[in-house]
Scaffold this active site. Structure first.
Site, mmCIF file in Angstrom:
data_model
loop_
_atom_site.group_PDB
_atom_site.id
_atom_site.type_symbol
_atom_site.label_atom_id
_atom_site.label_comp_id
_atom_site.label_asym_id
_atom_site.label_seq_id
_atom_site.Cartn_x
_atom_site.Cartn_y
_atom_site.Cartn_z
ATOM 1 N N ASP B 156 0.881 -1.178 0.000
ATOM 2 C CA ASP B 156 0.000 0.000 0.000
ATOM 3 C C ASP B 156 0.916 1.225 0.000
ATOM 4 O O ASP B 156 1.071 1.913 1.000
ATOM 5 C CB ASP B 156 -0.854 -0.067 1.269
ATOM 6 C CG ASP B 156 -1.830 1.091 1.379
ATOM 7 O OD1 ASP B 156 -1.867 1.932 0.475
ATOM 8 O OD2 ASP B 156 -2.548 1.151 2.401
ATOM 9 N N THR B 158 2.995 4.788 -1.664
ATOM 10 C CA THR B 158 2.802 6.042 -2.391
ATOM 11 C C THR B 158 3.297 5.832 -3.828
ATOM 12 O O THR B 158 3.607 4.716 -4.226
ATOM 13 C CB THR B 158 3.601 7.173 -1.712
ATOM 14 O OG1 THR B 158 4.966 6.752 -1.599
ATOM 15 C CG2 THR B 158 3.066 7.452 -0.306
#
Lengths: 276, 276
Positions: B156, B158
């Site tokens: 998960d 950026t």
């Protein structure tokens, strides 16, 4: 050198902004403000009353998805009407089907047609096909005056403000029901489930009150508000989810596939809730 | 009164712009610029290095879709790792499953966790669950140091610039493969098929070279570039499309449903072409 950016407020609180390399054309027609702009990200863009209608790079999603789902749900579509859609993209997809004998375009603003031919030739390509009848007329009136005529009617409208407001009214869907043959199918573009939930709920209810089979489906369209777009189908006889696999055609598309035909009707929970 | 707008250039040529009602917090952490802003359209927004990571209003799509597809593909997920995801949204979804004994969050930036608890409490809600082990550590190192430990690992991250660059490297996927049990599943967020086609092609190829079953799926996320987001699954044993209907659970979700579980793998033609 300074940069030019086109910014569209898609709601009062959010928008997209796009770097412009050229403004190709701007005019106020009898119906709306028309801008044709050139961008790096999406190529040429058609903007009506400050709202992106179509772009070179992502137009395929909208035009394939407003047309192929109905065209493949109907076993033998011969006569098709597009209300709005002056850019010609929906017509281009419809005439990919050899069953089609006549495709009528009822666009109220002739300038959209002319400028699309000039600046978006790949989208408008189908308008010169001999089976296509391009009419600069009020689609609402045309639908009212033709009863039991069409196999498929697509409502390829702008947003429900300005010239297209009447294209989201229940009376219009009633006229479409009557303009369709006994096994006819309506598909209307019905905005974003994230930003236009009230409209989707109302339109779905209205179409459901007229047609025995009513279904909503979704597609990913980057230049439309929220990037997700809905289409509502009203069908007198054929269920889009019960089309035999063998009837689903692999046409030359970049988005639509036979698997997409079925999967787009699987709605996220929050969208299902809008239709209750 | 003047208006404040947050504008994110999602590519050098396009962006979203959002009306701000309040700037709740801004700081430069050891890893990145963190902004928490309040907007009318999407509620509170977490912005890292100028890119929207999550918002009150549409976070449910991303967090449900990064987690539930894998959680329902694995028949008995007990130990789950989230790399990144300091807002806690993925963890909140994972602990909805009673089979889960331990969920580890490996987030490199402790400030993201603290600020999410303070400003996005509904997203961070799961972080206080007794089964959750919140660690402020380098996820890459954690994965390298744990072999055969996890049933499911979610990346998960950026965007693939700045602190998250290593989370898109083949060596990292190799370490994940080793950190998973013999029937483990990886899901990584893999950006937009409209704007990040090269990345998707490369990552899919890398994951496919390691895992016997590799699949890409899509979801509609308005605040992410193009509004369409991809996730890539690498699975050692279980095929997400062959999960028995009875195993697919109806959990409390706003996007994910058992029908969505299968339909999201039906890819538009142009996305299929990226994976060839």
């Amino acid at each position: 050198m300074s940069e030019l950016w086109y910014t569209e407020k898609q709601t009062p609180n959010i928008g997209i902004t796009c770097k412009i390399t050229d403004v190709l054309h701007s005019e106020q027609s009898d119906f709306q403000k028309i801008d044709i702009i050139e961008t790096n990200q999406f190529g040429t863009m058609l903007v009506l009353d400050g709202m992106v209608m179509t772009t070179d790079k992502d137009e395929f999603v909208y035009h394939e998805m407003i047309s192929h789902v109905a065209m493949n749900t109907h076993p033998n579509p011969k006569k098709v009407l597009v209300v709005g859609g002056g850019d010609g993209g929906a017509i281009r997809e419809i005439i990919k089907y050899p069953t089609v004998e006549k495709a009528v375009l009822a666009e109220i603003d002739g300038r959209v047609i002319e400028l699309s031919k000039q600046y978006l030739p790949e989208i408008a390509a189908g308008l010169s096909d001999p089976r296509v009848d391009v009419r600069v007329i009020d689609g609402i009136k045309h639908v009212e005056e033709n009863k039991g005529e069409y196999d498929i009617i697509l409502v390829d409208s702008t947003e429900p403000i300005g010239p297209a407001e009447g294209l989201f009214a229940k009376t219009f869907y009633q006229s479409i029901y009557e303009a369709l043959k006994d096994d006819g199918i309506l598909v209307a573009q019905t905005e974003s489930p994230f930003f236009n939930d009230d409209l989707i709920t109302r339109v779905f209810k209205d179409i459901k009150s007229l047609f025995p089979i009513t279904r909503l489906y979704l597609a990913h369209i980057p230049t439309y508000p929220s990037g997700v777009w809905s289409f509502t189908m009203g069908s007198k006889k054929y269920n889009p989810l019960e089309v035999p696999e063998t009837q689903l055609k692999e046409t030359s598309t970049k988005y639509y596939t036979p698997a997409i035909h079925k999967s787009v009707f699987a709605l996220p929970k929050f969208v299902q809730d809008l239709l209750k």
